[in-house]
Motif scaffolding. Structure first.
Motif, PDB file in Angstrom:
ATOM      1  N   ALA A 168       0.817  -1.216   0.000  1.00 32.52           N
ATOM      2  CA  ALA A 168       0.000   0.000   0.000  1.00 32.52           C
ATOM      3  C   ALA A 168       0.849   1.264   0.000  1.00 32.52           C
ATOM      4  CB  ALA A 168      -0.928  -0.006   1.211  1.00 32.52           C
TER       5      ALA A 168
ATOM      6  N   THR B  82      -2.370  -5.120  -2.871  1.00 32.30           N
ATOM      7  CA  THR B  82      -2.379  -3.773  -2.294  1.00 32.30           C
ATOM      8  C   THR B  82      -1.526  -2.814  -3.113  1.00 32.30           C
ATOM      9  OG1 THR B  82      -0.605  -4.396  -0.756  1.00 32.30           O
ATOM     10  CG2 THR B  82      -2.877  -4.517   0.061  1.00 32.30           C
TER      11      THR B  82
ATOM     12  N   THR C 150      -3.863  -1.714  -5.976  1.00 31.46           N
ATOM     13  CA  THR C 150      -5.197  -1.161  -5.740  1.00 31.46           C
ATOM     14  C   THR C 150      -5.329  -0.242  -4.540  1.00 31.46           C
ATOM     15  OG1 THR C 150      -5.876  -3.091  -4.453  1.00 31.46           O
ATOM     16  CG2 THR C 150      -6.324  -3.141  -6.825  1.00 31.46           C
ATOM     17  N   VAL C 151      -4.427  -0.326  -3.575  1.00 33.87           N
ATOM     18  CA  VAL C 151      -4.511   0.506  -2.376  1.00 33.87           C
ATOM     19  C   VAL C 151      -3.394   1.531  -2.434  1.00 33.87           C
ATOM     20  CG1 VAL C 151      -4.438   0.536   0.149  1.00 33.87           C
ATOM     21  CG2 VAL C 151      -5.440  -1.423  -1.043  1.00 33.87           C
TER      22      VAL C 151
ATOM     23  N   LEU D  39      -3.666   8.657  -1.519  1.00 25.32           N
ATOM     24  CA  LEU D  39      -4.916   8.896  -0.792  1.00 25.32           C
ATOM     25  C   LEU D  39      -5.292  10.382  -0.711  1.00 25.32           C
ATOM     26  CD1 LEU D  39      -7.254   7.521   0.655  1.00 25.32           C
ATOM     27  CD2 LEU D  39      -5.928   7.648   2.776  1.00 25.32           C
TER      28      LEU D  39
ATOM     29  N   GLU E 280      -6.858  11.272  -3.971  1.00 24.96           N
ATOM     30  CA  GLU E 280      -8.181  10.654  -4.101  1.00 24.96           C
ATOM     31  C   GLU E 280      -9.212  11.410  -3.265  1.00 24.96           C
ATOM     32  OE1 GLU E 280      -8.773   6.387  -3.955  1.00 24.96           O
ATOM     33  OE2 GLU E 280      -6.600   6.132  -4.136  1.00 24.96           O
TER      34      GLU E 280
ATOM     35  N   ARG F 174     -13.207   3.083  -1.000  1.00 26.55           N
ATOM     36  CA  ARG F 174     -12.547   2.418  -2.115  1.00 26.55           C
ATOM     37  C   ARG F 174     -11.285   1.703  -1.643  1.00 26.55           C
ATOM     38  NH1 ARG F 174      -8.746   1.750  -5.147  1.00 26.55           N
ATOM     39  NH2 ARG F 174      -7.437   3.357  -4.265  1.00 26.55           N
ATOM     40  N   ASN F 175     -10.499   2.375  -0.824  1.00 27.17           N
ATOM     41  CA  ASN F 175      -9.263   1.768  -0.334  1.00 27.17           C
ATOM     42  C   ASN F 175      -9.538   0.618   0.634  1.00 27.17           C
ATOM     43  OD1 ASN F 175      -6.537   3.140  -1.154  1.00 27.17           O
ATOM     44  ND2 ASN F 175      -8.064   4.764  -1.105  1.00 27.17           N
TER      45      ASN F 175
ATOM     46  N   LEU G 174      -8.492  -3.195  -0.006  1.00 33.07           N
ATOM     47  CA  LEU G 174      -7.699  -3.919   0.993  1.00 33.07           C
ATOM     48  C   LEU G 174      -8.356  -5.251   1.340  1.00 33.07           C
ATOM     49  CD1 LEU G 174      -5.204  -3.758   2.863  1.00 33.07           C
ATOM     50  CD2 LEU G 174      -6.688  -2.685   4.558  1.00 33.07           C
TER      51      LEU G 174
END
Length: 86
Positions: free
Chosen positions: A10, A42, A45-46, A51, A54, A66-67, A71
């Motif tokens: 992440a 992660t 997509t994370v 963040l 976003e 979404r995160n 996860l």
């Protein structure tokens, strides 16, 4: 192991094409399939680094959901792969 792999994935800002050779090296070095799966999940997509961006464009609620869902999906797919490969 799983939480560390998820955290690293992440937090990393690595192109996906670079992540697969890294994952292969980790797998050869003894990392488990589930840890590699959650890392790649992660990573792709994370985004802890992305963040704030976003949140700016999607809003706090959508960005966090979404995160969190991404996860959960990463852990879910890692569990499925662990069951398949063990």
């Amino acid at each position: 192991g799983m939480l560390v792999a998820a955290g690293l994935g992440a937090a990393a800002v690595v192109p996906v094409l670079v992540a697969f050779p890294i994952a292969a090296q980790l797998l050869q070095g003894g990392a488990g399939v589930a840890q590699i799966a959650v890392f790649l999940g992660t990573l792709t997509t994370v985004g802890l680094v992305t963040l704030p961006l976003e949140i700016r464009y999607l809003g706090v609620k959508v960005a966090l959901w979404r995160n969190l869902l991404a996860l959960a999906a990463a852990f879910g797919s890692a569990y499925i792969l662990k069951v398949i490969f063990l």
